[in-house]
Design an enzyme around this catalytic site. Structure first.
Site, PDB file in Angstrom:
ATOM      1  N   ALA A  12       0.839  -1.203   0.000  1.00 20.90           N
ATOM      2  CA  ALA A  12       0.000   0.000   0.000  1.00 20.90           C
ATOM      3  C   ALA A  12       0.869   1.248   0.000  1.00 20.90           C
ATOM      4  CB  ALA A  12      -0.917   0.015   1.225  1.00 20.90           C
ATOM      5  N   SER A 140      -1.492  -8.787   5.222  1.00 15.76           N
ATOM      6  CA  SER A 140      -2.765  -9.392   4.840  1.00 15.76           C
ATOM      7  C   SER A 140      -2.690  -9.956   3.428  1.00 15.76           C
ATOM      8  CB  SER A 140      -3.887  -8.346   4.918  1.00 15.76           C
ATOM      9  OG  SER A 140      -3.635  -7.275   4.003  1.00 15.76           O
ATOM     10  N   SER A 224       3.545 -10.136  20.706  1.00 12.75           N
ATOM     11  CA  SER A 224       3.438  -8.721  21.055  1.00 12.75           C
ATOM     12  C   SER A 224       2.201  -8.503  21.911  1.00 12.75           C
ATOM     13  CB  SER A 224       3.395  -7.848  19.794  1.00 12.75           C
ATOM     14  OG  SER A 224       2.314  -8.203  18.960  1.00 12.75           O
ATOM     15  N   GLY A 229       3.874  -4.944  26.736  1.00 10.96           N
ATOM     16  CA  GLY A 229       5.215  -5.358  26.365  1.00 10.96           C
ATOM     17  C   GLY A 229       5.212  -6.469  25.336  1.00 10.96           C
ATOM     18  N   ASP A 256       5.525  -4.311  12.278  1.00 10.07           N
ATOM     19  CA  ASP A 256       6.479  -4.573  11.201  1.00 10.07           C
ATOM     20  C   ASP A 256       7.900  -4.241  11.649  1.00 10.07           C
ATOM     21  OD1 ASP A 256       4.293  -5.198   9.576  1.00 10.07           O
ATOM     22  OD2 ASP A 256       4.104  -3.141   8.872  1.00 10.07           O
TER      23      ASP A 256
END
Length: 314
Positions: A12, A140, A224, A229, A256
């Site tokens: 994107a 995705s 994650s 944390g 990412d």
């Protein structure tokens, strides 16, 4: 060929702006617009590049937006390869409401990918020579791409000796796990969806992730936890990094960045716990920036020095 290759099926262009207050019907005057490359694997490659690593980003792209994406990546000095598609690469946008500090993210579905296009993508990965040491499958799946796409890519990569790092969600993640990626990075919500369990506390988080490792579905789970944390789970045990005292300007790109920091560190020879710390550091560095801007190498190093791992008992 780079030792690290990322694949982004649904990249994107990410636009970011701000308004004083979001209201319906009335025109809202926006502030300055920031424009960045986007999509899971694209952002991972950008982080690896910023940290000094050698990485190639492969992505499906079409139309004017894909040309703009290529221009932005060229400006960053990133090595990339575009696999042409008939559809138009998507454009996402995020808006920060200045009066409340809230961030609103509008994510488009992306173009419909034909069978020939996604099969060509798998063929391109299989033709990489030599095979990359690390193949990052992140983001995705675009409409038209089957849910087992990542599973197919993992099988081919494992057969060639690549370590697969997977950052996916939903059905794509569930179908991929039996094919044994090396590392996965789910969020807590994604782990809850995967297990169908509420996972209400630290013990349950660790247990659910450990079951994935014990089943042979992944050697490393980097979980994650948002403001709580992150957690590292391997056969050697469970370690936790507590949430830091950081002012969150934006969460865009943090996941990412986590993957990018880990893969960069693993590739240069760091052990898994040390690489995990770099992943947390890169994610933390990105949180301090407004909108779609990623953290710098100096910010990542500063965050890294403050991060310690604590064993989770039980």
């Amino acid at each position: 060929m780079s030792d690290i290759v990322t694949l982004t099926v649904n990249p994107a262009i990410d636009f970011f702006t701000a308004v004083e207050r979001l209201t319906d019907t009335h025109k809202m005057r926006c502030g300055p617009v920031r424009c960045d490359p986007g999509g899971g694997g694209v952002n991972v490659a950008r982080v690896v590049r910023r940290l000094g690593g050698d990485c190639q980003a492969i992505y499906l792209g079409g139309g004017a937006a894909a040309a703009n994406l290529a221009r932005l990546l060229t400006a960053e000095g990133l090595d990339f390869a575009v696999l042409p598609i008939a559809g138009e690469t998507r454009e996402n946008f995020s808006v920060k409401e200045a009066s409340s500090g809230r961030e609103f993210r509008f994510v488009m579905p992306g173009p419909v990918i034909t069978q020939a296009e996604w099969q060509g993508c798998l063929a391109r990965l299989d033709a990489l020579h030599p095979a990359p040491r690390y193949l990052v499958l992140s983001g995705s799946l675009a409409p038209g791409v089957p849910d087992d796409f990542y599973a197919r890519a993992i099988d081919a990569a494992n057969a060639r000796g690549s370590r697969v790092v997977l950052d996916a969600s939903g059905e794509a993640l569930r179908l991929a796990l039996p094919h044994a990626p090396y590392l996965i990075k789910p969020s807590l919500n994604e782990l809850r969806q995967l297990t169908g369990q509420p996972l209400a506390n630290e013990a349950e988080w660790g247990q659910a992730a450990r079951q994935i490792v014990d089943a042979g579905y992944a050697q490393v789970v980097a979980l994650s936890l948002g403001a709580e944390g992150a957690m590292l789970v391997t056969r050697d045990g469970v370690d936790r990094v507590a949430g830091g005292a950081v002012t969150v300007m934006s969460t865009i790109g943090a996941g990412d960045s986590f993957v990018g920091g880990m893969v960069w560190a693993l590739h240069r020879g760091d052990d898994v716990p040390q690489a995990f710390r770099y992943g947390v550091a890169a994610a933390t560095a990105s949180l301090g920036h407004v909108g779609t801007e990623l953290g710098s190498v100096s910010e990542t190093e500063q965050c890294y020095r403050r991060i310690t791992l604590q064993p989770v008992r039980g």
